[in-house]
Design a protein around this motif. Structure first.
Motif, mmCIF file in Angstrom:
data_model
loop_
_atom_site.group_PDB
_atom_site.id
_atom_site.type_symbol
_atom_site.label_atom_id
_atom_site.label_comp_id
_atom_site.label_asym_id
_atom_site.label_seq_id
_atom_site.Cartn_x
_atom_site.Cartn_y
_atom_site.Cartn_z
ATOM 1 N N UNK A 98 9.383 -0.245 -10.157
ATOM 2 C CA UNK A 98 9.855 -0.004 -8.651
ATOM 3 C C UNK A 98 9.695 1.515 -8.636
ATOM 4 N N UNK A 99 9.260 1.897 -7.483
ATOM 5 C CA UNK A 99 9.160 3.191 -7.044
ATOM 6 C C UNK A 99 10.356 3.545 -5.777
ATOM 7 N N UNK B 273 11.478 0.755 -14.342
ATOM 8 C CA UNK B 273 11.493 -0.630 -14.747
ATOM 9 C C UNK B 273 12.635 -1.310 -13.986
ATOM 10 N N UNK B 274 12.675 -2.552 -13.660
ATOM 11 C CA UNK B 274 13.954 -3.301 -13.505
ATOM 12 C C UNK B 274 13.647 -4.726 -13.939
ATOM 13 N N UNK C 232 7.918 -2.362 -5.044
ATOM 14 C CA UNK C 232 7.687 -2.671 -6.612
ATOM 15 C C UNK C 232 6.275 -2.374 -6.541
ATOM 16 N N UNK C 233 5.683 -2.231 -7.883
ATOM 17 C CA UNK C 233 4.395 -2.284 -8.319
ATOM 18 C C UNK C 233 3.363 -3.322 -7.664
ATOM 19 N N UNK C 234 3.925 -4.432 -7.642
ATOM 20 C CA UNK C 234 2.891 -5.442 -7.222
ATOM 21 C C UNK C 234 2.695 -5.399 -5.744
ATOM 22 N N UNK C 235 3.211 -4.478 -4.965
ATOM 23 C CA UNK C 235 2.907 -4.563 -3.275
ATOM 24 C C UNK C 235 1.750 -3.401 -3.591
ATOM 25 N N UNK C 236 1.643 -2.805 -4.618
ATOM 26 C CA UNK C 236 0.408 -1.761 -4.495
ATOM 27 C C UNK C 236 -0.764 -2.224 -5.239
ATOM 28 N N UNK C 237 -0.454 -3.147 -6.371
ATOM 29 C CA UNK C 237 -1.572 -3.284 -7.311
ATOM 30 C C UNK C 237 -1.517 -4.915 -7.406
ATOM 31 N N UNK C 238 -2.757 -5.566 -7.343
ATOM 32 C CA UNK C 238 -3.035 -6.878 -7.475
ATOM 33 C C UNK C 238 -3.015 -7.259 -9.111
#
Length: 142
Positions: free
Chosen positions: A133-134, A127-128, A91-97
């Motif tokens: 997510x990627x 989106x989920x 998910x995006x929050x794994x890459x961006x704070x």
């Protein structure tokens, strides 16, 4: 996608280039028609596609079937396994704070997830319920 008929006339190749060979079986077995498809009718291997994200940053691989529009992932997982693919998702929050999405924005613009390696290709940025997510895929090596 509409189904196209391939016509062979008097044993000649079809206009598209598909070839046909007929065998009567010599009376020992049933008639057999062998078809060698042209490039347009050959199965296309599933693989990388050009990525053009929409105005909100989302994208899905154009070769992924619809699966009837349901939410059950079983059909998708079976299809992925049949193709011999391995998936990697995060998910995006794994890459961006921080990102506007985390404050109610409805996009993932500015998130540029990096491939896990050169053999991986993008399946989608979507989106989920848990946020953007990627998903990446690669061929499973035997």
């Amino acid at each position: 996608m509409p189904i196209e008929k391939i016509s062979f006339v008097n044993g000649e190749p079809a206009k598209c280039g598909c070839l046909m060979k007929f065998s009567s079986g010599g009376g020992e077995y049933s008639d057999v028609v062998y078809v060698t498809p042209c490039a347009a009718h050959s199965p296309k291997p599933f693989g990388p596609a050009e990525v053009k994200r929409d105005e909100n940053g989302w994208w899905n691989h154009p070769g992924i079937p619809d699966f009837g529009g349901g939410e059950d992932p079983a059909s998708y997982k079976a299809w992925v396994a049949q193709l011999g693919l391995e998936l990697k998702t995060w998910d995006m929050d794994a890459d961006l704070a921080s990102h506007p999405y985390f404050d109610g924005g409805c996009h993932c613009n500015g998130w540029e997830p990096q491939s896990p390696g050169p053999e991986w290709f993008l399946m989608g940025i979507f989106d989920t319920e848990d946020g953007p997510h990627v998903q990446w895929a690669r061929r499973v090596t035997p």
